[in-house]
Design an enzyme around this catalytic site. Structure first.
Site, PDB file in Angstrom:
ATOM      1  N   ARG A 360      -4.987  -8.307  -0.153  1.00 22.78           N
ATOM      2  CA  ARG A 360      -5.518  -7.078   0.436  1.00 22.78           C
ATOM      3  C   ARG A 360      -5.503  -7.130   1.958  1.00 22.78           C
ATOM      4  NH1 ARG A 360     -11.011  -4.460   0.574  1.00 22.78           N
ATOM      5  NH2 ARG A 360     -10.641  -2.258   0.180  1.00 22.78           N
ATOM      6  N   HIS A 364      -3.915  -4.187   4.249  1.00 19.26           N
ATOM      7  CA  HIS A 364      -4.694  -3.435   5.240  1.00 19.26           C
ATOM      8  C   HIS A 364      -4.207  -3.698   6.663  1.00 19.26           C
ATOM      9  CE1 HIS A 364      -8.394  -1.834   2.964  1.00 19.26           C
ATOM     10  NE2 HIS A 364      -7.437  -2.092   2.081  1.00 19.26           N
ATOM     11  N   ASP A 365      -3.561  -4.835   6.887  1.00 13.27           N
ATOM     12  CA  ASP A 365      -2.979  -5.105   8.198  1.00 13.27           C
ATOM     13  C   ASP A 365      -1.757  -4.217   8.434  1.00 13.27           C
ATOM     14  OD1 ASP A 365      -2.538  -6.462  10.694  1.00 13.27           O
ATOM     15  OD2 ASP A 365      -0.985  -7.640   9.703  1.00 13.27           O
ATOM     16  N   VAL A 368      -1.883  -0.273   9.396  1.00 10.37           N
ATOM     17  CA  VAL A 368      -2.411   0.153  10.697  1.00 10.37           C
ATOM     18  C   VAL A 368      -1.544  -0.467  11.792  1.00 10.37           C
ATOM     19  CG1 VAL A 368      -4.423   0.241  12.197  1.00 10.37           C
ATOM     20  CG2 VAL A 368      -4.727   0.219   9.708  1.00 10.37           C
ATOM     21  N   SER A 374      -3.358  -7.465  13.494  1.00 11.61           N
ATOM     22  CA  SER A 374      -4.451  -6.862  14.270  1.00 11.61           C
ATOM     23  C   SER A 374      -5.752  -6.825  13.480  1.00 11.61           C
ATOM     24  CB  SER A 374      -4.071  -5.453  14.721  1.00 11.61           C
ATOM     25  OG  SER A 374      -3.703  -4.639  13.614  1.00 11.61           O
ATOM     26  N   GLU A 383     -10.593  -3.701  13.807  1.00 11.78           N
ATOM     27  CA  GLU A 383     -10.303  -3.040  12.540  1.00 11.78           C
ATOM     28  C   GLU A 383     -11.200  -3.545  11.411  1.00 11.78           C
ATOM     29  OE1 GLU A 383      -6.069  -3.419  11.836  1.00 11.78           O
ATOM     30  OE2 GLU A 383      -5.660  -2.903  13.925  1.00 11.78           O
ATOM     31  N   ASN A 389     -12.710  -0.967   5.837  1.00 14.74           N
ATOM     32  CA  ASN A 389     -12.726  -2.439   5.816  1.00 14.74           C
ATOM     33  C   ASN A 389     -14.125  -3.033   5.795  1.00 14.74           C
ATOM     34  OD1 ASN A 389      -9.914  -2.577   5.920  1.00 14.74           O
ATOM     35  ND2 ASN A 389      -9.875  -2.515   8.155  1.00 14.74           N
ATOM     36  N   HIS A 488      -4.080  -4.258  -7.892  1.00 13.38           N
ATOM     37  CA  HIS A 488      -5.439  -4.217  -8.429  1.00 13.38           C
ATOM     38  C   HIS A 488      -5.526  -4.850  -9.814  1.00 13.38           C
ATOM     39  CE1 HIS A 488      -6.986  -0.758  -5.626  1.00 13.38           C
ATOM     40  NE2 HIS A 488      -6.784  -1.894  -4.988  1.00 13.38           N
ATOM     41  N   ASP A 548      -0.632  -9.386 -13.817  1.00 14.54           N
ATOM     42  CA  ASP A 548       0.213  -8.922 -14.907  1.00 14.54           C
ATOM     43  C   ASP A 548       0.220  -7.400 -14.906  1.00 14.54           C
ATOM     44  OD1 ASP A 548      -2.261  -8.184 -15.914  1.00 14.54           O
ATOM     45  OD2 ASP A 548      -2.366  -9.832 -17.361  1.00 14.54           O
TER      46      ASP A 548
END
Length: 933
Positions: A360, A364-365, A368, A374, A383, A389, A488, A548
């Site tokens: 994740r 998320h890096d 942005v 960052s 951030e 976040n 997920h 999976d």
């Protein structure tokens, strides 16, 4: 000064030609569009009405259809692949003949006249300053008809599709609306809007949003079965004037095309927005510097020798990869992958959830400002503290540990952005998912972008349209949306981000109707009303820590935890976009794995920051290729093969789970499992009636080990898949995972072997190569099982890690070939070191590292050791020291290129793993690897 004068002179010639054009058309705005000028009156003069009246009085000649829609094809050129004039090229596969352009774009003769005049005045010089247009673009070498077909907005597109196509080239909704104002001038053919007049959306009726008087007029112009190429004005009120009447038409139901929407009646605001959008659009992926060319004729590329054209294509391919390469740190930090893999492995052993957290962080890096690290920066404006976040992203301390270990080995070399990319890949692999080669060479951002994180990151509360748009804004498509959401399948989520679905989703006390009722009840117990919002639940309830395709099965069964997950299958919009992909992934884990790894590679290449080191790499390649076509041809071939062979670890969901269990139970750093990688598991059998165990054969006695690890793996597998997985396949999977976890290559493990019912101790004694044998004998034994010299050298490279007992090499130290002297091919310094470990007459079971430089890492140092006469075993050193042997050149190649060694090692392991397996009904599936059933 000379260049500035030429540019000024060029711009004057263009103006003169277009003024001449204006004499024969009533379209001074069309002239200005070709020039890129802000239209005569619009942006600077205080009284736009007076200025537009001047234009109308000066441009009163009837409109000449030969010059219609020049502005439209300027837009079409840019939206296809950037501002590179590729739309002008005359070829059978040119963009002129793409469906959105065919019989539509025109005005090429005008551009030809302009180019001819400019070439006469200043040959080979492009453009000049006019208004606020940044100049310096170069022309494309090739057109992209496929891209034009797919990338250009269509008059039949929905607003969502149009927004998506604009977003794909970095333009937002304001740009969509303001640039649509280009339709305030020009004409359109009946073909493009007649569906609105008679049979809109196949209803048999006209479009109800169309003004009835205008409908009647248009039906007269474009009768049923009439001339589809007949044209009418896009703006009926001021057809030759660039103003905001287009938006007034929309408010009054008089937009000509069905795609026109979002009226703006403020002319001042519109003009400002239009100017800004034109500047943005004009800056979409231009070719600058030495890229492309300055065409002498806008319809044809300048002459190029075939080799130069291929070279340009190859370097464009490299540039498209943003200068990222897989072996960026091979020389500057050769043990990087091993260091990161070890740290990630340790972190997941402490907390299994950490795999999802590291994945994740990378996601998320990248969303942005691109993949620039960052998100890791501290500070109140960082951030980390953006709403998506806050109290959500985690794992920073693991990244700090990774960075600390890497800095100890290679200070100031490896970026934090690259560490996130590698850690994400390793987290997926160690959770039982696919693997891929991570492109490297990113540099770290100097500043964070908290506001960007607040607006750019997909939210668990977003609808599907918003999620798709946020992905499109960074160049990712619908397939990427669905496949990356599959991340997920591991991890957890806090009650705060999904409890709205449990109680008041569509009204007071009404939960989300797309949530399975049993799961709803369970979740309400975990997350009661006004409970702890930081309490967590698993994102995938079926296989919580395994990567999976169960996540997609959950969505089909209405068991997605987050609203943003379930809408991929259950929302109305999903029916035409994402639902079919979810359905496919739920039954086809191989397709999910393949798409996921491709999407991860794409995501990892979002706007990376690259620096001087990357530039130096590509510049040196260009220099080398320009003088050495043989090297270019070889590298091009290898790169094309590698690019087309990005391979996931695939198989059934049982295969993935079994690999996951193998990792969970493999805790030793000693590479014993790899040594007895075989095809029928016969080496695992103990002595029994009628069975003489191969464990006791001379090459294996007191040498092969790790049997207890295999037993633990088998026990775990039998608990979840009884009687399914063979011991032979366990060895194959273990070998692949072991090499990969040590920093080496990975490969697709072919499965389906069955276990032998007998051992062959005599065969083990005669067939297994001995450390005392000559190269010719070893080669013969490899040949006997279908392996060649490349396989011999590549598989010998497994001695890049592991240990050997003194008894198998001490004869080299004291009495080589009964001469009373040491082996002359052994480096004298290394000889002294080995004699301290293995004194004459000492303990023959004492061990030393096969590779003294990086004993626990899988790399190509083994071959460098051979070049330096530091191979530990006789059979190793003879690969390099045997005069005239074909293995010498292979050793040199592998020493010079770790990637070539890795590629060949993987191929040889696949070949070796396919030596006479027992398939079908042969053999059995042992319930205990030590004994037959």
């Amino acid at each position: 000064m000379g260049g500035a004068r030429l540019a000024l002179r060029a711009s004057m010639v263009v103006v003169l030609v277009l003024k001449d054009l204006a004499k024969t058309t009533s379209s001074m705005p069309v002239v200005n569009k070709v020039l890129g000028i802000e239209t005569v009156p619009a942006f600077a003069l205080p009284n736009a009405a007076i200025a537009t009246a001047v234009v109308q009085s000066k441009c009163h000649t009837p409109y000449n259809n030969n010059q219609i829609n020049i502005s439209n094809w300027v837009l079409r050129n840019i939206l296809t692949k950037g501002c590179d004039a590729s739309i002008l090229l005359d070829t059978s596969n040119g963009e002129k003949f793409a469906l959105p352009n065919l019989n539509s774009v025109r005005g090429f003769n005008v551009v030809d006249n302009i180019k001819s005049s400019v070439e006469s005045a200043c040959p080979g010089v492009s453009g000049g300053p006019t208004w606020k247009v940044p100049l310096g673009r170069r022309d494309a070498l090739v057109a992209n008809q496929t891209g034009a077909n797919a990338g250009l907005p269509s008059p039949f597109d929905s607003q969502g599709n149009i927004a998506l196509k604009f977003a794909n080239v970095g333009l937002n909704l304001t740009d969509v609306v303001s640039l649509s104002e280009g339709h305030t001038i020009g004409l359109s053919r009946c073909l493009l809007f007649s569906n609105r007049l008679f049979n809109f959306a196949r209803t048999g009726n006209p479009d109800s949003t169309l003004d009835t008087n205008m409908l009647s007029d248009l039906q007269n112009i474009c009768p049923v079965n009439g001339d589809a190429n007949k044209a009418t004005f896009l703006d009926r009120n001021s057809n030759d004037l660039f103003d905001n009447h287009y938006f007034q038409n929309l408010l009054n139901g008089k937009g000509l095309l069905s795609q026109n929407d979002n009226p703006n009646t403020n002319s001042g605001l519109f003009f400002a927005d239009f100017a800004n959008s034109m500047i943005k659009m004009g800056n979409i992926s231009p070719l600058t510097g030495s890229s492309g060319q300055i065409r002498k004729n806008c319809r044809k590329s300048n002459s190029f020798y075939g080799y130069s054209l291929i070279l340009a294509f190859f370097m464009l391919f490299l540039a498209a990869r943003s200068q990222l390469i897989t072996d960026f740190y091979n020389k500057s930090c050769p043990n990087l992958l091993t260091i990161v893999r070890t740290q990630v492995q340790n972190a997941i052993k402490v907390e299994t959830r950490m795999a999802a957290s590291l994945l994740r962080l990378h996601f998320h890096d990248c969303f942005v400002n691109g993949c620039d690290g960052s998100i890791l920066l501290d500070g109140s404006d960082g951030e980390k503290f953006a709403l998506p976040n806050l109290n959500s992203v985690r794992g920073f301390e693991v990244v700090d540990n990774i960075k600390s270990s890497v800095e100890s080995a290679c200070p100031g070399v490896v970026s934090c952005a690259d560490l996130l990319a590698i850690a994400a890949r390793d987290s997926v692999l160690l959770s039982g998912g696919p693997t891929w080669k991570v492109l490297l060479g990113r540099r770290d951002a100097l500043v964070a972008n908290q506001s960007g994180a607040n607006t750019s990151l997909p939210s668990p509360f977003d609808n599907l349209g918003n999620i798709t748009l946020k992905f499109a804004n960074v160049g990712l498509n619908v397939t990427d949306v669905v496949s990356l959401s599959g991340g997920h399948t591991i991890g957890q989520a806090r009650c705060a981000v999904f409890s709205n679905r449990l109680y008041n989703f569509s009204g007071p006390g009404i939960p989300d109707s797309t949530l399975d009722t049993n799961m709803l009840s369970d979740l309400q117990n975990v997350c009661p009303v006004n409970g702890d919002g930081n309490k967590t639940a698993f994102l995938d309830r079926n296989s919580t820590d395994l990567f999976d395709n169960h996540y997609f099965q959950n969505l089909v069964n209405q068991k997605g935890l987050l609203s943003s997950d379930q809408i991929l299958f259950s929302s109305d919009e999903a029916k035409t976009t994402t639902q079919s992909l979810v359905q496919s992934y739920s039954t086809n884990p191989s397709r999910f794995s393949a798409d996921f790894l491709n999407s991860m590679i794409k995501m990892g290449n979002i706007s990376p920051l690259t620096g001087d080191e990357a530039k130096t790499t590509t510049q040196s390649l260009v220099q080398s290729y320009s003088t050495n076509p043989s090297r270019f041809s070889a590298d091009f071939l290898n790169s094309m093969i590698k690019m087309g062979n990005i391979s996931p670890l695939t198989g059934s969901s049982n295969d993935s789970f079994c690999e996951f269990i193998v990792f969970k139970f493999y805790c030793s750093t000693e590479p014993y499992v790899l040594r007895y990688h075989g095809c029928d598991g016969s080496i695992l059998l103990d002595d029994a009636d009628g069975i003489a165990s191969e464990k006791n054969a001379a090459p294996n006695a007191d040498s092969a080990a790790g049997f207890d690890v295999v037993d633990d793996i088998k026990t775990a597998l039998e608990n979840v898949c009884p009687g399914v997985v063979s011991c032979a396949d366990i060895l194959a999977i273990s070998s692949q995972l072991l090499v990969s976890m040590a920093g080496g290559p990975t490969w697709e493990v072919q499965l389906g072997r069955r276990d032998s019912k007998a051992a062959n101790q005599a065969g083990a004694n005669t067939s297994i190569p001995s450390p005392f044998e000559s190269l010719s004998n070893v080669t013969a034994k490899f040949t006997a099982v279908g392996l060649d010299s490349t396989d011999l050298v590549a598989l010998s490279g497994a001695h890049t890690f592991g240990r050997a007992q003194c008894r198998v090499f001490s004869q080299r130290l004291y009495n080589f070939s009964n001469t009373g002297n040491p082996d002359p091919s052994l480096d004298t310094t290394y000889l002294g070191t080995l004699r301290q470990t293995c004194p004459e007459g000492g303990n023959g079971n004492a061990i030393t590292n096969l590779d003294p430089s990086t004993p626990n890492g899988f790399d190509n140092n083994y071959f460098t050791n051979l070049q330096n006469n530091q191979g530990l075993l006789q059979t190793d050193q003879e690969l390099f020291s045997t005069t005239g042997a074909d293995t010498v050149d292979i050793v040199n190649r592998f020493a010079n290129s770790q990637s070539e060694f890795f590629d060949n090692f993987a191929k040889s392991m696949v070949k070796m793993g396919n030596i006479s397996p027992l398939p079908g009904n042969n053999g059995e599936i042992r319930l205990d690897c030590k004994r037959v059933n």
